[in-house]
Design an enzyme around this catalytic site. Structure first.
Site, PDB file in Angstrom:
ATOM      1  CE  LYS A  59       9.731  -5.412   6.624  1.00 11.06           C
ATOM      2  NZ  LYS A  59       8.954  -6.642   6.364  1.00 11.06           N
ATOM      3  CB  SER A 309       8.562   0.610   1.985  1.00  9.11           C
ATOM      4  OG  SER A 309       9.621   0.264   1.124  1.00  9.11           O
TER       5      SER A 309
END
Length: 408
Positions: A59, A309
């Site tokens: 992110k 992720s």
């Protein structure tokens, strides 16, 4: 229509520009080979370890790209965001690096480590609602009333471009890859990865993966536009998004080969596999791409690569997930067994179990119940086993000894 002829919100040039901006800020995360997954698929399988990125997930790439491009006047107004945890940490860290004040709305049930990390980077955290979508509403309202700039977790071209820098790296690190699997919530990561891959290597198959009980993309793609889910429930809180973003949806609809779903059991198995065999700590949202490889429902051309992720997982949730994953993989066995209500009956049952080499973890002795005969008691057992074959052996042994074990 060729990729280069499509008018999409983000281009590979945008991603390349984001990569230059991010070069002094992010880590170039490693790509490692998984022997366990390679053996399972019969060909090389690799993992892109964004769980080792700064702030614990991919992110920071999108958040920093978006925020670095704000004007001085916008930076002075501060930023606001909404997140279950990973985007929160990315925004908070980017804000600290850029000297911007930040406020982040997070669900009331957000994991404590993610809350502490977000506050630790200097952001003001406001807890509201139970989903990311509810937090987004609160963040948008604050942006409108205060003038703070909304840093959306996935629905902005700069955010998508930043996330796409992962694909620039993985193509250099593993140029022979034929299939790339990406965990998917709102779609920013999937859209960014697809933008790069389909521009540079259109032969590579790009697959988005969602949690089955929080999968907004399949019905949205079928409808040809973003659709909202009526409800969601998944351990993969990082991708529990009820509606795809408009920007990523356009890209996913045009470029991504397929979006598939995985169930909670398979997500648990994937997380345990990464811990046991790969020595990698990942969160449930980061495990869904691996889960798609375990499901056995996809034809995967190898070499394949799964993007891990994120790795920001609550230790309390991790303990539950480990137990759940062990149960779903046959390492735990829960049985209900009735024995005579007489001295020594429970001891005899436990002695019999000892001969099977199953480790008794919990015993619940129920003497009375609406379905229990007056001269019997019901014993609930949690057993630790060596796997599915051992489970069958334990059940068969108890049956041969005259018991009637019922699997729970």
């Amino acid at each position: 229509m060729p990729v280069e002829d499509r008018v999409l919100p983000v281009t590979v040039a945008d991603v390349e520009a984001a990569a230059q901006l991010l070069e002094p800020v992010i880590r170039r995360t490693p790509v490692v080979r998984s022997r366990a997954l390679s053996d399972l698929l019969g060909g090389p399988v690799y993992l892109k370890c964004e769980n080792q990125q700064r702030a614990g997930s991919f992110k920071i790439r999108g958040a920093y790209t978006r925020m670095a491009r704000l004007s001085d006047e916008e930076k002075a107004r501060g930023v606001v965001a909404a997140s279950a945890g990973n985007h929160a940490q990315g925004v908070a860290l980017a804000a600290r690096l850029l000297g911007i004040e930040s406020r982040v709305y997070m669900p009331v049930g957000a994991p404590l480590p993610k809350l502490d990390a977000t506050r630790g980077y200097g952001a003001e955290v406001v807890l509201t609602g139970s989903t990311v979508d509810e937090c987004l509403s609160s963040a948008l309202a604050h942006a409108e009333s205060s003038g703070a700039v909304m840093i959306h977790p996935f629905d902005h071209p700069d955010v998508v471009a930043g996330q796409g820098t992962i694909a620039l790296e993985l193509l250099e690190q593993q140029p022979e890859v034929k299939t790339v699997l990406v965990s998917t919530g709102g779609g920013g990561l999937l859209a960014g990865v697809a933008t790069v891959i389909k521009a540079r290597r259109p032969d590579i198959r790009v697959i988005g993966v969602q949690a089955q009980t929080a999968a907004a993309y399949p019905p949205s793609l079928a409808a040809g536009k973003p659709e909202s889910l009526p409800s969601m429930s998944t351990m993969a809180d990082g991708i529990a998004v009820g509606r795809p973003g408009d920007v990523p949806f356009t890209i996913v609809d045009n470029l991504v080969d397929e979006v598939v779903t995985v169930d909670e059991e398979t997500i648990s198995r994937a997380l345990i596999l990464m811990l046991e065999r790969q020595k990698l700590l990942i969160e449930p949202a980061g495990a869904v791409a691996v889960a798609a490889l375990l499901g056995g429902q996809l034809e995967i051309e190898t070499p394949a690569l799964a993007v891990l992720s994120g790795g920001n997982v609550d230790p309390l949730l991790l303990m539950r997930l480990i137990r759940h994953g062990l149960a779903s993989s046959g390492r735990y066995l829960r049985l209900q067994v009735r024995v005579p209500d007489s001295p020594g009956s429970l001891a005899a049952l436990l002695m019999r179990l000892a001969t099977t080499d199953a480790n008794v973890m919990e015993v619940e002795h129920v003497r009375t119940g609406p379905h229990t005969p007056v001269n019997e008691v019901e014993v609930a057992l949690w057993l630790e086993t060596r796997g599915p074959a051992h489970c069958e052996q334990v059940v068969a042994d108890l049956t041969a000894a005259g018991y009637q074990p019922q699997r729970d």
